[in-house]
Write a protein that holds these residues in place. Structure first.
Motif, PDB file in Angstrom:
ATOM      1  N   MET A   1     -27.767  -3.996  13.476  1.00 58.34           N
ATOM      2  CA  MET A   1     -28.636  -2.929  12.980  1.00 58.34           C
ATOM      3  C   MET A   1     -28.247  -2.570  11.549  1.00 58.34           C
ATOM      4  O   MET A   1     -27.078  -2.281  11.290  1.00 58.34           O
ATOM      5  CB  MET A   1     -28.495  -1.686  13.875  1.00 58.34           C
ATOM      6  N   PRO A   2     -29.170  -2.591  10.619  1.00 62.32           N
ATOM      7  CA  PRO A   2     -28.830  -2.260   9.237  1.00 62.32           C
ATOM      8  C   PRO A   2     -28.538  -0.780   9.080  1.00 62.32           C
ATOM      9  O   PRO A   2     -29.201   0.063   9.668  1.00 62.32           O
ATOM     10  CB  PRO A   2     -30.084  -2.671   8.459  1.00 62.32           C
ATOM     11  N   LEU A   3     -27.541  -0.466   8.265  1.00 63.69           N
ATOM     12  CA  LEU A   3     -27.189   0.930   8.058  1.00 63.69           C
ATOM     13  C   LEU A   3     -28.278   1.688   7.313  1.00 63.69           C
ATOM     14  O   LEU A   3     -28.292   2.914   7.307  1.00 63.69           O
ATOM     15  CB  LEU A   3     -25.856   1.024   7.303  1.00 63.69           C
ATOM     16  N   ALA A   4     -29.174   0.948   6.634  1.00 67.16           N
ATOM     17  CA  ALA A   4     -30.269   1.617   5.934  1.00 67.16           C
ATOM     18  C   ALA A   4     -31.153   2.397   6.902  1.00 67.16           C
ATOM     19  O   ALA A   4     -31.862   3.319   6.515  1.00 67.16           O
ATOM     20  CB  ALA A   4     -31.097   0.595   5.149  1.00 67.16           C
ATOM     21  N   ASP A   5     -31.139   2.029   8.204  1.00 64.16           N
ATOM     22  CA  ASP A   5     -31.930   2.725   9.220  1.00 64.16           C
ATOM     23  C   ASP A   5     -31.087   3.740   9.986  1.00 64.16           C
ATOM     24  O   ASP A   5     -31.422   4.116  11.106  1.00 64.16           O
ATOM     25  CB  ASP A   5     -32.515   1.708  10.211  1.00 64.16           C
ATOM     26  N   ALA A   6     -29.987   4.206   9.381  1.00 70.30           N
ATOM     27  CA  ALA A   6     -29.051   5.067  10.108  1.00 70.30           C
ATOM     28  C   ALA A   6     -29.691   6.346  10.597  1.00 70.30           C
ATOM     29  O   ALA A   6     -29.280   6.902  11.616  1.00 70.30           O
ATOM     30  CB  ALA A   6     -27.843   5.394   9.221  1.00 70.30           C
TER      31      ALA A   6
ATOM     32  N   SER B   1     -32.332   6.668  12.114  1.00 71.03           N
ATOM     33  CA  SER B   1     -32.949   6.443  13.421  1.00 71.03           C
ATOM     34  C   SER B   1     -31.904   6.316  14.534  1.00 71.03           C
ATOM     35  O   SER B   1     -32.255   6.274  15.705  1.00 71.03           O
ATOM     36  CB  SER B   1     -33.799   5.165  13.384  1.00 71.03           C
ATOM     37  N   TYR B   2     -30.614   6.268  14.168  1.00 70.99           N
ATOM     38  CA  TYR B   2     -29.566   6.174  15.183  1.00 70.99           C
ATOM     39  C   TYR B   2     -29.349   7.539  15.829  1.00 70.99           C
ATOM     40  O   TYR B   2     -29.632   8.574  15.227  1.00 70.99           O
ATOM     41  CB  TYR B   2     -28.233   5.719  14.577  1.00 70.99           C
TER      42      TYR B   2
ATOM     43  N   ASN C   1     -23.964   7.919  14.531  1.00 77.02           N
ATOM     44  CA  ASN C   1     -23.689   8.135  13.113  1.00 77.02           C
ATOM     45  C   ASN C   1     -22.336   8.796  12.900  1.00 77.02           C
ATOM     46  O   ASN C   1     -21.614   8.461  11.959  1.00 77.02           O
ATOM     47  CB  ASN C   1     -24.798   8.978  12.481  1.00 77.02           C
ATOM     48  N   ILE C   2     -21.998   9.738  13.775  1.00 71.55           N
ATOM     49  CA  ILE C   2     -20.681  10.377  13.667  1.00 71.55           C
ATOM     50  C   ILE C   2     -19.577   9.347  13.892  1.00 71.55           C
ATOM     51  O   ILE C   2     -18.566   9.329  13.164  1.00 71.55           O
ATOM     52  CB  ILE C   2     -20.560  11.536  14.683  1.00 71.55           C
ATOM     53  N   ALA C   3     -19.773   8.453  14.881  1.00 72.81           N
ATOM     54  CA  ALA C   3     -18.764   7.421  15.162  1.00 72.81           C
ATOM     55  C   ALA C   3     -18.606   6.472  13.978  1.00 72.81           C
ATOM     56  O   ALA C   3     -17.480   6.135  13.578  1.00 72.81           O
ATOM     57  CB  ALA C   3     -19.158   6.644  16.425  1.00 72.81           C
TER      58      ALA C   3
ATOM     59  N   ALA D   1     -27.905  10.259   6.649  1.00 74.87           N
ATOM     60  CA  ALA D   1     -28.540  10.468   7.954  1.00 74.87           C
ATOM     61  C   ALA D   1     -28.060  11.762   8.606  1.00 74.87           C
ATOM     62  O   ALA D   1     -28.849  12.519   9.181  1.00 74.87           O
ATOM     63  CB  ALA D   1     -28.249   9.275   8.865  1.00 74.87           C
ATOM     64  N   LEU D   2     -26.751  12.040   8.512  1.00 76.82           N
ATOM     65  CA  LEU D   2     -26.208  13.265   9.096  1.00 76.82           C
ATOM     66  C   LEU D   2     -26.773  14.507   8.408  1.00 76.82           C
ATOM     67  O   LEU D   2     -26.984  15.542   9.049  1.00 76.82           O
ATOM     68  CB  LEU D   2     -24.676  13.253   9.005  1.00 76.82           C
TER      69      LEU D   2
END
Length: 346
Positions: free
Chosen positions: A1-6, A8-9, A14-16, A219-220
């Motif tokens: 999974m690309p981080l650019a879509d973070a 959507s996680y 994201n915290i992990a 993202a956060l």
């Protein structure tokens, strides 16, 4: 999974990722400090110069990654608040390391004139950032603003001026050697090439982890609703400053006091010069025009914290409280007050 879509996680993921990235950055900072200390000892280079030039430059890699990604995503406040947050937090981490190591007050054992010159010049650049936010910016090359160009130029020019100050300085402290420990001899068995490769590996780890921190940090900011200002200043600022904390502690344990100060102030010079990089990547206008009262207070907070340590360096007294110098304690108190003010500014 690309981080650019973070974004959507799930929040927990994201915290992990953020925590793993911070841990990698911590590991890289400690290994980098030890490798560069050994290289400096073997080559006879000044530890203050090594701290400012190499440690300062390399430990800014997480900020480089964050500036590029945040600006490309159209979120320049996140990028700039990370830079200003790191500038203030790096000073705070020096105070934390002072308490952690718990010997003399750290400012009582730093005697290089270049360290005080670095502190003074770094304050001037931070004040220039605050002034630029107040005055505004004028695009002079496409969307690139005059303010970011001038701040980048000042940062680089002051970096060079401070780096060569010891060779030009006509004065030294009369009691400079009274509390200094003997210089440790090089003890490692690795070759200079091996040490350079270790430093390069640590730098690569710091950069990759810094990219992960910037992606998940954005993202956060969206998922928690805290906003780019406070997330960039505190959360990402602390995370991308992890290599500084680990390398500061490693430097102080090795009794390389000038290297610790040189790294903190050198990092701040590099970070502030990255305002121009943010302006180049962000295509919707001058970055400084996107900033406001929050960023102005952030810049002035960094200048005040630097000034407190500069007073401690000039006083050069070994007064401690709770295992840290009085100046370190003052830095922590002022920082807490500054964060409270920033919270109310949001």
């Amino acid at each position: 999974m690309p981080l650019a879509d973070a974004v959507s996680y799930p929040l927990w993921m994201n915290i992990a990722i953020f925590l793993v990235g911070a841990a990698v950055v911590w590991w890289g900072g400690g290994n980098l400090a030890r490798s560069l200390d050994e290289i400096a000892s073997r080559t006879g280079m000044s530890h203050a110069l090594v701290g400012m030039l190499f440690l300062g430059g390399i430990t800014s890699l997480p900020e480089v990654a964050n500036v590029v990604t945040a600006s490309a995503m159209g979120n320049p406040p996140l990028a700039i608040n990370n830079l200003l947050g790191s500038a203030a937090i790096n000073i705070v981490l020096l105070a934390v390391a002072d308490a952690f190591v718990g010997r003399d007050a750290v400012t009582s054992v730093v005697a290089k004139p270049s360290t005080m010159m670095m502190g003074t010049l770094c304050m001037l650049v931070l004040i220039a950032v605050a002034l630029a936010v107040i005055v505004g910016d004028i695009p002079v090359a496409g969307t690139i603003g005059l303010g970011s160009i001038l701040i980048c130029t000042l940062s680089i020019a002051f970096f060079v001026l401070a780096a060569g100050h010891d060779a030009r300085s006509p004065w030294v402290l009369a009691n400079a050697g009274e509390r200094h420990d003997p210089e440790p001899e090089p003890t490692g068995s690795a070759s200079l090439l091996g040490l350079s490769m270790q430093a390069a590996l640590a730098a690569l780890a710091i950069f990759v982890a810094g990219y992960a921190l910037s992606q998940t940090g954005d993202a956060l900011a969206q998922q928690t609703g805290l906003g780019s200002g406070l997330v960039g200043f505190l959360l990402i600022g602390f995370a991308t400053s992890m290599p500084e904390l680990s390398s500061i502690i490693a430097s102080l344990k090795l009794r390389r006091y000038e290297m610790a100060f040189g790294q903190v102030l050198g990092t701040n010079f590099v970070n502030l010069s990255l305002l121009l990089l943010a302006d180049i990547v962000y295509k919707e206008g001058a970055v400084i025009a996107e900033l406001g009262r929050f960023e102005m207070i952030s810049a002035l907070l960094g200048a005040i914290l630097t000034g407190i340590f500069l007073v401690g360096l000039l006083e050069h007294r070994n007064r401690t409280i709770l295992r840290m110098g009085y100046d370190s304690a003052a830095v922590l108190l002022v920082f807490c007050g500054g964060v409270t003010l920033l919270w109310q500014t949001m």
